[in-house]
Design a protein around this motif. Structure first.
Motif, PDB file in Angstrom:
ATOM      1  N   LEU A  96     -18.618  12.564  44.623  1.00  0.00           N
ATOM      2  CA  LEU A  96     -17.710  12.269  43.611  1.00  0.00           C
ATOM      3  C   LEU A  96     -18.198  13.158  42.226  1.00  0.00           C
ATOM      4  CD1 LEU A  96     -17.433   8.417  44.176  1.00  0.00           C
ATOM      5  CD2 LEU A  96     -15.682  10.089  44.551  1.00  0.00           C
ATOM      6  N   GLN A  97     -19.416  13.541  42.190  1.00  0.00           N
ATOM      7  CA  GLN A  97     -19.725  13.944  40.688  1.00  0.00           C
ATOM      8  C   GLN A  97     -19.145  15.386  40.560  1.00  0.00           C
ATOM      9  OE1 GLN A  97     -21.752  13.788  43.775  1.00  0.00           O
ATOM     10  NE2 GLN A  97     -22.213  15.860  44.295  1.00  0.00           N
ATOM     11  N   HIS A  98     -18.408  15.750  41.509  1.00  0.00           N
ATOM     12  CA  HIS A  98     -17.522  17.280  41.415  1.00  0.00           C
ATOM     13  C   HIS A  98     -16.332  17.072  40.609  1.00  0.00           C
ATOM     14  CE1 HIS A  98     -20.449  18.883  43.973  1.00  0.00           C
ATOM     15  NE2 HIS A  98     -19.872  18.257  45.092  1.00  0.00           N
ATOM     16  N   GLY A  99     -15.954  15.760  40.313  1.00  0.00           N
ATOM     17  CA  GLY A  99     -14.576  15.672  39.550  1.00  0.00           C
ATOM     18  C   GLY A  99     -14.881  15.094  38.235  1.00  0.00           C
ATOM     19  N   GLU A 100     -13.627  14.716  37.798  1.00  0.00           N
ATOM     20  CA  GLU A 100     -13.372  13.837  36.657  1.00  0.00           C
ATOM     21  C   GLU A 100     -13.556  12.226  36.933  1.00  0.00           C
ATOM     22  OE1 GLU A 100      -9.488  14.249  35.348  1.00  0.00           O
ATOM     23  OE2 GLU A 100      -9.311  16.574  35.611  1.00  0.00           O
ATOM     24  N   VAL A 101     -14.338  11.713  36.063  1.00  0.00           N
ATOM     25  CA  VAL A 101     -14.557   9.942  36.217  1.00  0.00           C
ATOM     26  C   VAL A 101     -13.700   9.245  36.865  1.00  0.00           C
ATOM     27  CG1 VAL A 101     -15.776   8.457  35.207  1.00  0.00           C
ATOM     28  CG2 VAL A 101     -16.616  10.513  34.693  1.00  0.00           C
ATOM     29  N   GLY A 102     -12.503   9.424  36.213  1.00  0.00           N
ATOM     30  CA  GLY A 102     -11.333   8.584  36.662  1.00  0.00           C
ATOM     31  C   GLY A 102     -10.824   8.822  37.977  1.00  0.00           C
ATOM     32  N   TRP A 103     -10.907  10.085  38.347  1.00  0.00           N
ATOM     33  CA  TRP A 103     -10.182  10.457  39.746  1.00  0.00           C
ATOM     34  C   TRP A 103     -11.450  10.183  40.650  1.00  0.00           C
ATOM     35  CZ3 TRP A 103      -5.473  10.372  40.978  1.00  0.00           C
ATOM     36  CH2 TRP A 103      -4.610  10.589  40.164  1.00  0.00           C
ATOM     37  N   SER A 104     -12.494  10.243  40.242  1.00  0.00           N
ATOM     38  CA  SER A 104     -13.724  10.007  41.339  1.00  0.00           C
ATOM     39  C   SER A 104     -13.634   8.322  41.428  1.00  0.00           C
ATOM     40  CB  SER A 104     -15.004  10.228  40.611  1.00  0.00           C
ATOM     41  OG  SER A 104     -15.139  11.608  40.264  1.00  0.00           O
ATOM     42  N   ILE A 105     -13.641   7.346  40.373  1.00  0.00           N
ATOM     43  CA  ILE A 105     -13.284   6.138  40.778  1.00  0.00           C
ATOM     44  C   ILE A 105     -11.978   5.814  41.662  1.00  0.00           C
ATOM     45  CG2 ILE A 105     -12.687   3.734  39.815  1.00  0.00           C
ATOM     46  CD1 ILE A 105     -14.219   4.858  36.982  1.00  0.00           C
ATOM     47  N   VAL A 106     -10.909   6.457  41.375  1.00  0.00           N
ATOM     48  CA  VAL A 106      -9.757   6.324  42.142  1.00  0.00           C
ATOM     49  C   VAL A 106     -10.023   6.652  43.841  1.00  0.00           C
ATOM     50  CG1 VAL A 106      -7.232   6.952  42.731  1.00  0.00           C
ATOM     51  CG2 VAL A 106      -7.909   6.386  40.430  1.00  0.00           C
ATOM     52  N   LEU A 107     -10.568   7.784  43.903  1.00  0.00           N
ATOM     53  CA  LEU A 107     -10.892   8.256  45.144  1.00  0.00           C
ATOM     54  C   LEU A 107     -11.878   7.498  45.812  1.00  0.00           C
ATOM     55  CD1 LEU A 107     -10.554  10.642  47.359  1.00  0.00           C
ATOM     56  CD2 LEU A 107     -12.366  11.835  46.144  1.00  0.00           C
ATOM     57  N   GLY A 108     -13.061   6.965  45.250  1.00  0.00           N
ATOM     58  CA  GLY A 108     -14.014   6.101  45.945  1.00  0.00           C
ATOM     59  C   GLY A 108     -13.203   5.003  46.377  1.00  0.00           C
ATOM     60  N   VAL A 109     -12.346   4.360  45.373  1.00  0.00           N
ATOM     61  CA  VAL A 109     -11.771   3.014  45.798  1.00  0.00           C
ATOM     62  C   VAL A 109     -10.824   3.269  47.092  1.00  0.00           C
ATOM     63  CG1 VAL A 109     -10.196   1.351  45.373  1.00  0.00           C
ATOM     64  CG2 VAL A 109     -11.940   1.680  43.689  1.00  0.00           C
ATOM     65  N   VAL A 110     -10.019   4.129  47.015  1.00  0.00           N
ATOM     66  CA  VAL A 110      -8.974   4.789  48.216  1.00  0.00           C
ATOM     67  C   VAL A 110      -9.604   4.986  49.391  1.00  0.00           C
ATOM     68  CG1 VAL A 110      -7.451   6.376  48.943  1.00  0.00           C
ATOM     69  CG2 VAL A 110      -7.225   5.350  46.617  1.00  0.00           C
ATOM     70  N   VAL A 111     -10.756   5.774  49.415  1.00  0.00           N
ATOM     71  CA  VAL A 111     -11.686   6.154  50.814  1.00  0.00           C
ATOM     72  C   VAL A 111     -12.275   4.919  51.420  1.00  0.00           C
ATOM     73  CG1 VAL A 111     -11.728   8.578  50.570  1.00  0.00           C
ATOM     74  CG2 VAL A 111     -13.695   6.989  49.649  1.00  0.00           C
ATOM     75  N   THR A 112     -12.754   3.808  50.334  1.00  0.00           N
ATOM     76  CA  THR A 112     -13.410   2.633  50.953  1.00  0.00           C
ATOM     77  C   THR A 112     -12.400   1.626  51.394  1.00  0.00           C
ATOM     78  OG1 THR A 112     -15.134   2.892  48.895  1.00  0.00           O
ATOM     79  CG2 THR A 112     -15.019   0.764  50.155  1.00  0.00           C
ATOM     80  N   LEU A 113     -11.228   1.648  50.861  1.00  0.00           N
ATOM     81  CA  LEU A 113     -10.196   0.832  51.333  1.00  0.00           C
ATOM     82  C   LEU A 113      -9.707   1.290  52.640  1.00  0.00           C
ATOM     83  CD1 LEU A 113      -8.124  -0.333  48.515  1.00  0.00           C
ATOM     84  CD2 LEU A 113      -9.607  -1.698  49.811  1.00  0.00           C
ATOM     85  N   MET A 114      -9.682   2.764  52.873  1.00  0.00           N
ATOM     86  CA  MET A 114      -9.052   3.343  54.088  1.00  0.00           C
ATOM     87  C   MET A 114     -10.362   3.050  55.068  1.00  0.00           C
ATOM     88  SD  MET A 114      -7.702   6.906  52.735  1.00  0.00           S
ATOM     89  CE  MET A 114      -7.487   7.771  54.368  1.00  0.00           C
ATOM     90  N   PHE A 115     -11.388   2.794  54.928  1.00  0.00           N
ATOM     91  CA  PHE A 115     -12.406   2.165  56.033  1.00  0.00           C
ATOM     92  C   PHE A 115     -12.410   0.838  56.048  1.00  0.00           C
ATOM     93  CE2 PHE A 115     -16.795   0.795  56.780  1.00  0.00           C
ATOM     94  CZ  PHE A 115     -16.656   1.141  58.199  1.00  0.00           C
ATOM     95  N   VAL A 116     -12.198   0.008  55.202  1.00  0.00           N
ATOM     96  CA  VAL A 116     -12.683  -1.324  55.201  1.00  0.00           C
ATOM     97  C   VAL A 116     -11.575  -2.048  55.995  1.00  0.00           C
ATOM     98  CG1 VAL A 116     -12.705  -3.418  53.619  1.00  0.00           C
ATOM     99  CG2 VAL A 116     -14.273  -1.438  53.332  1.00  0.00           C
ATOM    100  N   LEU A 117     -10.341  -1.821  55.311  1.00  0.00           N
ATOM    101  CA  LEU A 117      -9.246  -2.398  55.868  1.00  0.00           C
ATOM    102  C   LEU A 117      -8.851  -2.446  57.468  1.00  0.00           C
ATOM    103  CD1 LEU A 117      -6.602  -1.796  52.928  1.00  0.00           C
ATOM    104  CD2 LEU A 117      -7.616  -4.007  53.583  1.00  0.00           C
TER     105      LEU A 117
END
Length: 129
Positions: A96-117
């Motif tokens: 996540l450190q490679h990109g913009e903070v906002g997109w890093s948060i979005v990406l982190g939430v999305v990939v986490t939901l893609m596993f958790v659900l």
């Protein structure tokens, strides 16, 4: 629980179908238009088309399980998806450190939901008949 498992199967079958078609037939468009994808250059048409084709296969299995949400088929479909989603999540969360903070948060939430659900639906599969 049956409704939750079926809903997760339908949602992730649709997601994999859209991603699979896009990546298989328009891989450069996916690379150019999805934020965060270009954080790990370079673009590889071969890799994107291979991933798209695998996504199409996974979409078929998830859709079949959504149509007939029996314990065995739903379990196999969700386990196959979770087997993809866990390493996918770990990879992205560790980069996540490679990109913009906002997109890093979005990406982190999305990939986490893609596993958790799907993982939570997999836990509910044992209650299916």
């Amino acid at each position: 629980m049956r409704t939750y498992v079926r809903t997760v199967l339908v949602i992730f079958a649709a997601l994999q179908l859209v991603l699979g078609v896009w990546l298989t037939f328009l891989p450069e468009s996916f690379y150019d238009n999805v934020p965060t994808v270009d954080w790990d250059p370079p673009f590889s048409e071969h890799a994107f088309r291979d991933f798209g084709s695998a996504s199409l296969g996974l979409a078929i299995v998830l859709a079949a399980a959504a149509i007939r949400p029996e314990r065995y088929l739903a379990g196999v479909a969700l386990l196959a998806y979770v087997a993809f989603a866990l390493p996918h999540m770990v990879l992205h969360l560790s980069h996540l450190q490679h990109g913009e903070v906002g997109w890093s948060i979005v990406l982190g939430v999305v990939v986490t939901l893609m596993f958790v659900l799907p993982a939570s639906a997999l836990l509910g599969v044992r209650k299916l008949t």
